[in-house]
Design a protein around this motif. Structure first.
Motif, PDB file in Angstrom:
ATOM      1  N   ILE A 169       9.463  -0.431  -5.504  1.00 29.88           N
ATOM      2  CA  ILE A 169       8.831  -1.221  -4.446  1.00 29.88           C
ATOM      3  C   ILE A 169       9.935  -1.979  -3.734  1.00 29.88           C
ATOM      4  O   ILE A 169      10.896  -2.426  -4.372  1.00 29.88           O
ATOM      5  CB  ILE A 169       7.842  -2.240  -5.048  1.00 29.88           C
ATOM      6  N   SER A 170       9.789  -2.143  -2.438  1.00 28.09           N
ATOM      7  CA  SER A 170      10.798  -2.902  -1.695  1.00 28.09           C
ATOM      8  C   SER A 170      10.127  -3.876  -0.746  1.00 28.09           C
ATOM      9  O   SER A 170       8.973  -3.712  -0.360  1.00 28.09           O
ATOM     10  CB  SER A 170      11.727  -1.966  -0.934  1.00 28.09           C
ATOM     11  N   LEU A 171      10.884  -4.895  -0.382  1.00 24.78           N
ATOM     12  CA  LEU A 171      10.452  -5.875   0.621  1.00 24.78           C
ATOM     13  C   LEU A 171      11.627  -6.108   1.547  1.00 24.78           C
ATOM     14  O   LEU A 171      12.726  -6.409   1.092  1.00 24.78           O
ATOM     15  CB  LEU A 171      10.033  -7.183  -0.037  1.00 24.78           C
ATOM     16  N   LEU A 172      11.381  -5.960   2.842  1.00 20.65           N
ATOM     17  CA  LEU A 172      12.408  -6.183   3.854  1.00 20.65           C
ATOM     18  C   LEU A 172      11.983  -7.382   4.690  1.00 20.65           C
ATOM     19  O   LEU A 172      10.842  -7.447   5.165  1.00 20.65           O
ATOM     20  CB  LEU A 172      12.546  -4.948   4.745  1.00 20.65           C
ATOM     21  N   ILE A 173      12.879  -8.321   4.858  1.00 23.19           N
ATOM     22  CA  ILE A 173      12.623  -9.484   5.714  1.00 23.19           C
ATOM     23  C   ILE A 173      13.615  -9.420   6.867  1.00 23.19           C
ATOM     24  O   ILE A 173      14.838  -9.421   6.660  1.00 23.19           O
ATOM     25  CB  ILE A 173      12.807 -10.815   4.943  1.00 23.19           C
ATOM     26  N   ARG A 174      13.082  -9.359   8.066  1.00 27.06           N
ATOM     27  CA  ARG A 174      13.930  -9.332   9.269  1.00 27.06           C
ATOM     28  C   ARG A 174      13.995 -10.725   9.885  1.00 27.06           C
ATOM     29  O   ARG A 174      13.066 -11.530   9.732  1.00 27.06           O
ATOM     30  CB  ARG A 174      13.369  -8.342  10.286  1.00 27.06           C
ATOM     31  N   TYR A 228       0.826  -1.192   0.000  1.00 29.14           N
ATOM     32  CA  TYR A 228       0.000   0.000   0.000  1.00 29.14           C
ATOM     33  C   TYR A 228       0.867   1.251   0.000  1.00 29.14           C
ATOM     34  O   TYR A 228       2.034   1.211   0.383  1.00 29.14           O
ATOM     35  CB  TYR A 228      -0.950  -0.016   1.200  1.00 29.14           C
ATOM     36  N   SER A 229       0.262   2.350  -0.403  1.00 27.87           N
ATOM     37  CA  SER A 229       1.013   3.594  -0.574  1.00 27.87           C
ATOM     38  C   SER A 229       1.733   4.028   0.682  1.00 27.87           C
ATOM     39  O   SER A 229       2.818   4.601   0.625  1.00 27.87           O
ATOM     40  CB  SER A 229       0.080   4.716  -1.037  1.00 27.87           C
ATOM     41  N   SER A 230       1.124   3.751   1.817  1.00 29.49           N
ATOM     42  CA  SER A 230       1.707   4.197   3.088  1.00 29.49           C
ATOM     43  C   SER A 230       2.742   3.221   3.618  1.00 29.49           C
ATOM     44  O   SER A 230       3.336   3.446   4.670  1.00 29.49           O
ATOM     45  CB  SER A 230       0.590   4.366   4.118  1.00 29.49           C
ATOM     46  N   GLY A 231       2.954   2.146   2.897  1.00 27.56           N
ATOM     47  CA  GLY A 231       3.834   1.098   3.403  1.00 27.56           C
ATOM     48  C   GLY A 231       3.087   0.220   4.378  1.00 27.56           C
ATOM     49  O   GLY A 231       2.123   0.659   5.013  1.00 27.56           O
ATOM     50  N   ASN A 232       3.465  -1.008   4.497  1.00 29.25           N
ATOM     51  CA  ASN A 232       2.782  -1.885   5.424  1.00 29.25           C
ATOM     52  C   ASN A 232       3.717  -2.973   5.929  1.00 29.25           C
ATOM     53  O   ASN A 232       4.725  -3.291   5.294  1.00 29.25           O
ATOM     54  CB  ASN A 232       1.499  -2.468   4.806  1.00 29.25           C
ATOM     55  N   GLU A 233       3.336  -3.489   7.092  1.00 28.39           N
ATOM     56  CA  GLU A 233       4.180  -4.460   7.788  1.00 28.39           C
ATOM     57  C   GLU A 233       3.324  -5.653   8.185  1.00 28.39           C
ATOM     58  O   GLU A 233       2.157  -5.501   8.561  1.00 28.39           O
ATOM     59  CB  GLU A 233       4.771  -3.783   9.028  1.00 28.39           C
ATOM     60  N   ASP A 234       3.917  -6.834   8.074  1.00 27.91           N
ATOM     61  CA  ASP A 234       3.231  -8.048   8.511  1.00 27.91           C
ATOM     62  C   ASP A 234       4.258  -8.921   9.205  1.00 27.91           C
ATOM     63  O   ASP A 234       5.029  -9.622   8.539  1.00 27.91           O
ATOM     64  CB  ASP A 234       2.612  -8.767   7.314  1.00 27.91           C
ATOM     65  N   GLY A 235       4.333  -8.803  10.515  1.00 26.89           N
ATOM     66  CA  GLY A 235       5.319  -9.577  11.254  1.00 26.89           C
ATOM     67  C   GLY A 235       6.735  -9.171  10.877  1.00 26.89           C
ATOM     68  O   GLY A 235       7.117  -8.007  11.006  1.00 26.89           O
ATOM     69  N   ARG A 236       7.504 -10.103  10.372  1.00 25.85           N
ATOM     70  CA  ARG A 236       8.896  -9.836  10.014  1.00 25.85           C
ATOM     71  C   ARG A 236       9.041  -9.193   8.637  1.00 25.85           C
ATOM     72  O   ARG A 236      10.164  -8.879   8.229  1.00 25.85           O
ATOM     73  CB  ARG A 236       9.681 -11.157  10.025  1.00 25.85           C
TER      74      ARG A 236
END
Lengths: 110, 113
Positions: free
Chosen positions: A71-76, A51-59
């Motif tokens: 677009i980016s994806l970060l996995i912690r 989504y435009s505001s960025g979003n987080e789902d767990g890690r």
């Protein structure tokens, strides 16, 4: 130029590492954005909508920059089970046609 | 809730034959999409069906065709099979939403000999 371009990979990271994937898209009319994961010889599974505001789902954290068409994806805290190919996917709108990037392969090592 | 289902899982045909692949969408989804994933290549959009009508078509020859039934299930037909049609054929479904989150079935692996 490809419509959706991703980091070529492969990414080999140790367990617990943080890894980031990047993706650019060429169609400025694109309206929706996704990350899918695909395990070897399996179907793609929707990981996150972006989504435009960025979003987080767990890690997992996804970011969208419409101005840069990026677009980016970060996995912690990577887990062994995160090993898969990550697909950046864009929908240009009324055509309902998803355009897939070629994918970035991630291997999380013990 | 049941996911997208596809049949058969595997299909082996010879050049020149016809193949028929089937897909049942998630309950409540009205749109069905077909994609081709050839070995080592990315997913390529084939067809989109909604409410029984073909709404959009990817860059594939006319021998790739399909239909959607009143219960929203769908068939993909490939006529005059060629060796390069060997691929994983994936069906996806979505509800009528502009955001268009698509959920994929397990695919049919078509081998053309």
């Amino acid at each position: 130029r490809k419509e959706v371009e991703q980091d070529p990979g492969p990414f080999n990271v140790p367990e617990g590492a943080t890894v980031a994937f990047n993706c650019t898209y060429s169609n400025s009319a694109s309206q929706s954005f996704f990350w899918y994961r695909q395990d070897c010889r399996k179907e793609p599974k929707l990981l996150m909508s972006v989504y435009s505001s960025g979003n987080e789902d767990g890690r997992f954290t996804a970011q969208l920059n419409r101005a840069s068409q990026y677009i980016s994806l970060l996995i912690r805290d990577s887990k062994l089970s995160d090993s898969a190919t990550y697909l950046c996917v864009v929908n240009a709108g009324s055509a309902r046609q998803l355009t897939f990037g070629s994918g970035t392969q991630l291997t999380v090592l013990p | 809730e049941a996911g997208v289902t596809q049949s058969p899982t595997h299909l082996i045909k010879t050049r020149g034959q016809q193949a028929t692949l089937r897909c049942s969408p998630i309950s409540g989804h009205t749109s069905v999409y077909w994609y081709q994933q050839a070995l080592g290549l990315g997913l390529q959009f084939l067809l989109w069906y909604d409410e029984g009508e073909e709404r959009n078509r990817g860059n594939f020859p006319p021998r790739f065709s399909g239909r959607q039934f009143p219960n929203y299930s769908s068939e993909l037909n490939v006529n005059a099979l060629e060796l390069e049609d060997s691929a994983l054929y994936l069906c996806a479904s979505s509800w009528d939403s502009s955001y268009n989150e698509q959920f994929f079935g397990p695919g049919t692996r078509l081998t053309v000999l």
